[in-house]
Write a protein that holds these residues in place. Sequence first.
Motif, PDB file in Angstrom:
ATOM      1  N   SER A  83      10.589   6.644   9.506  1.00 30.44           N
ATOM      2  CA  SER A  83      11.781   7.476   9.581  1.00 30.44           C
ATOM      3  C   SER A  83      11.838   8.300  10.862  1.00 30.44           C
ATOM      4  O   SER A  83      12.824   8.996  11.113  1.00 30.44           O
ATOM      5  CB  SER A  83      11.850   8.402   8.376  1.00 30.44           C
ATOM      6  OG  SER A  83      10.751   9.302   8.393  1.00 30.44           O
TER       7      SER A  83
ATOM      8  N   SER B   4       5.631   6.036   5.907  1.00 32.71           N
ATOM      9  CA  SER B   4       7.050   6.365   5.713  1.00 32.71           C
ATOM     10  C   SER B   4       7.523   7.377   6.747  1.00 32.71           C
ATOM     11  O   SER B   4       8.666   7.312   7.200  1.00 32.71           O
ATOM     12  CB  SER B   4       7.296   6.870   4.300  1.00 32.71           C
ATOM     13  OG  SER B   4       6.787   8.162   4.124  1.00 32.71           O
TER      14      SER B   4
ATOM     15  N   GLU C 114       0.498   5.912   2.684  1.00 30.99           N
ATOM     16  CA  GLU C 114       1.913   5.618   2.423  1.00 30.99           C
ATOM     17  C   GLU C 114       2.819   6.710   2.992  1.00 30.99           C
ATOM     18  O   GLU C 114       3.876   6.420   3.551  1.00 30.99           O
ATOM     19  CB  GLU C 114       2.165   5.466   0.917  1.00 30.99           C
ATOM     20  CG  GLU C 114       1.563   4.230   0.321  1.00 30.99           C
ATOM     21  CD  GLU C 114       2.189   2.965   0.865  1.00 30.99           C
ATOM     22  OE1 GLU C 114       3.405   2.946   1.103  1.00 30.99           O
ATOM     23  OE2 GLU C 114       1.435   1.992   1.064  1.00 30.99           O
TER      24      GLU C 114
END
Length: 159
Positions: free
Chosen positions: A155, A151, A147
Amino acid sequence: MVKELGKKLIAQNKSARHDYFIEEVYECGLVLTGTEVKSLRAGRASLTDGYAMAKDGEIWVSGIHIPEYNQGSWTNHPPRRDRKLLLHKREIAQISGVIKQGGLTLIPLSLYFKDGKAKVEIAVAKGKKAHDKRNTLMERQSNREVEREVSNRRSGKSN
């Protein structure tokens, strides 16, 4: 008097999900005395040593520690007493049947107020062995890393 709405968590048994495989979860009411309710409203309770059992066609929870109410007098309750759980007859029969098969136990997961009424969440659970606990921790850690990486890539922080 305004009726209390929503769910207010009082106590949670965090080690239960670590030590047991949770099979099925039930929400139950509790039979409490006045000083027990006041002590719970103050947010004081512990579920760590709690367990539930079927006895005479009823489900009882034992080992839950609700400390004595500070402003209580001779009406105070014993902190660790057996408390009756409120369930439908078919739920009691179902739980009793599953437990009598063996290998499973009843444990309290959380204690909370729901719309002003004290509730306890109990689970039919099977105990974990040491290697099962290690596997669960490794899975959780690897999922967390995946995870985090996802992420970071979304980003634009990855190399």
